[in-house]
Every structure is written in structure tokens, then in C-alpha cells.
Enzyme design. Structure first.
Site, PDB file in Angstrom:
ATOM      1  N   GLU A  32       6.328 -39.213 -51.387  1.00 36.37           N
ATOM      2  CA  GLU A  32       6.523 -37.910 -50.762  1.00 36.37           C
ATOM      3  C   GLU A  32       5.318 -37.562 -49.889  1.00 36.37           C
ATOM      4  O   GLU A  32       4.172 -37.829 -50.255  1.00 36.37           O
ATOM      5  CB  GLU A  32       6.742 -36.809 -51.805  1.00 36.37           C
ATOM      6  CG  GLU A  32       5.510 -36.468 -52.622  1.00 36.37           C
ATOM      7  CD  GLU A  32       5.532 -35.057 -53.215  1.00 36.37           C
ATOM      8  OE1 GLU A  32       5.051 -34.123 -52.542  1.00 36.37           O
ATOM      9  OE2 GLU A  32       6.002 -34.921 -54.367  1.00 36.37           O
ATOM     10  N   LYS A 121      10.363 -31.370 -62.074  1.00 37.69           N
ATOM     11  CA  LYS A 121       8.934 -31.614 -61.864  1.00 37.69           C
ATOM     12  C   LYS A 121       8.184 -30.625 -62.751  1.00 37.69           C
ATOM     13  O   LYS A 121       8.122 -29.438 -62.449  1.00 37.69           O
ATOM     14  CB  LYS A 121       8.599 -31.398 -60.381  1.00 37.69           C
ATOM     15  CG  LYS A 121       7.117 -31.344 -60.065  1.00 37.69           C
ATOM     16  CD  LYS A 121       6.917 -30.993 -58.588  1.00 37.69           C
ATOM     17  CE  LYS A 121       5.477 -30.660 -58.278  1.00 37.69           C
ATOM     18  NZ  LYS A 121       5.284 -30.378 -56.833  1.00 37.69           N
TER      19      LYS A 121
END
Length: 200
Positions: A32, A121
Site C-alpha cells: 500500500e 486493520k
């Protein structure tokens, strides 16, 4: 695919392909680029074009649905957020992308799952810790994928694994602005070895 997301906060487009190649060679195939990095969509597009068939490329620090669309147009397939935002999760799923929103409490975890999140997350992991994860795990559906982000280090991977973690998002332990490709490769090899020892 190892459940490790490399967080390249601060990476620049001119270096991102070499760093991406080093990560993939080491065995980290989810990357990411946080949207508060320099020219993040350019970096995402470069990574997606170069490695999109062998790695899952996407964005972090995604805060609104318009940003999701921008990442999709750049070729990204992964949306990671610091918060639980149903609109962001919903747009990611409409675009056929993987959604990994940030959550810290059981309420946020369940709200994320109800909105369609593919993984949670757990952020910031340093505040929750393995004991907190174990308590949350007791009430989550057993198939829920949970990644520890923010404070999970190779030295603590085994503690997290015992508490039921699925994987990790790793930032500064992998890459800091100014790191050379060789340094990133060395960091990645150490993290992959620690992950394999703890999780496999």
C-alpha cells in the site's frame, strides 16, 4: 500469499518500482502507498503496471469514496483506511476491491464487517496489544481476518500469532523515506523470516 501489507509511507514515484520489486522478491506481495505520500496515485499506477499480476497493490490512509475511485483508476485493488467508514468500505466493494478498514473496538469491528469489509486493520496495534486482540477475537466470527498495524514488530509477531492475529501491516520496520533498495530488501527478508516462524 503472506498476510503482510507493506506500508510505503513517504515513498516517491521515482523509487517505488525498485522498492516494490525488492519487497516482492522477498515474498511480500501486498503493498500500500498511503495517500499522504508524494504523488501517491502515480506510485500506485507504476506499481500496478509493473507488478499487478503478481502482487496486490493499493492505497492506505483512504478517507473518502472519491479517493477510492482515484485509486481504482490508478489500477489499485486494495483499500486500507485508518478508520471504519461505511461509505469507503461500500465504494471499495462496488469497485471490486479489497477493503481493510481500521478498527480498535468491538463495535468498530462489527460495523466494518456489516459494511462488507474483507479484513479488519486493528489500529493502533500498540494500544490494543495481543491481550486486547484475544478478547476481541472471542466475539468476532472465527473466519474474520484481522491484521495488526501500528506497533507490531518482527520481535512480537509470535505473541500476536498466539492471540489469533491473521497478519500484519508493516511500515517503518520495512521502509522509511530515504532508505535504499538494499536496506528495504534486508528489512523485508527479516520480516518475512519472522512471519514464517510465527505464522506457518
Amino acid at each position: 500469499m503472506r498476510e503482510i501489507i507493506a506500508i510505503l509511507r513517504g515513498v516517491t514515484p521515482s523509487e517505488v518500482e525498485q522498492i516494490g520489486e525488492a519487497l516482492i522478491t522477498a515474498g511480500i506481495t501486498q503493498i500500500e502507498v498511503p495517500l499522504n505520500s508524494p504523488d501517491p496515485l502515480d506510485s500506485i499506477a507504476r506499481l500496478a503496471q509493473a507488478f499487478g499480476k503478481e502482487a496486490r497493490i493499493g492505497a492506505g490512509t483512504v478517507l473518502d469514496p472519491a479517493q477510492v475511485l482515484g485509486v481504482a483508476k490508478a489500477g489499485g485493488r486494495l483499500i486500507v483506511s485508518p478508520d471504519t467508514n461505511a461509505a469507503v468500505i461500500g465504494e471499495a466493494k462496488r469497485q471490486g476491491m479489497i477493503s481493510c478498514p481500521g478498527a480498535m473496538t468491538p463495535s468498530e469491528c462489527f460495523n466494518a464487517l456489516r459494511a462488507g469489509a474483507d479484513a479488519i486493520k486493528l489500529f493502533p496495534g500498540s494500544l490494543i496489544g495481543p491481550p486486547g486482540l484475544a478478547a476481541i477475537r472471542a466475539v468476532l466470527p472465527p473466519e474474520t481476518k484481522v491484521l495488526a498495524v501500528g506497533g507490531a514488530t518482527p520481535e512480537t509477531f509470535s505473541d500476536w500469532a498466539e492471540a489469533g492475529i491473521s497478519g500484519f501491516g508493516v511500515g517503518t520496520a520495512l521502509y522509511r523515506p530515504g532508505d535504499t533498495v538494499a536496506e528495504v530488501a534486508e528489512n523485508a527478508a527479516r520480516i518475512v523470516a519472522a512471519y514464517d516462524a510465527a505464522m506457518i
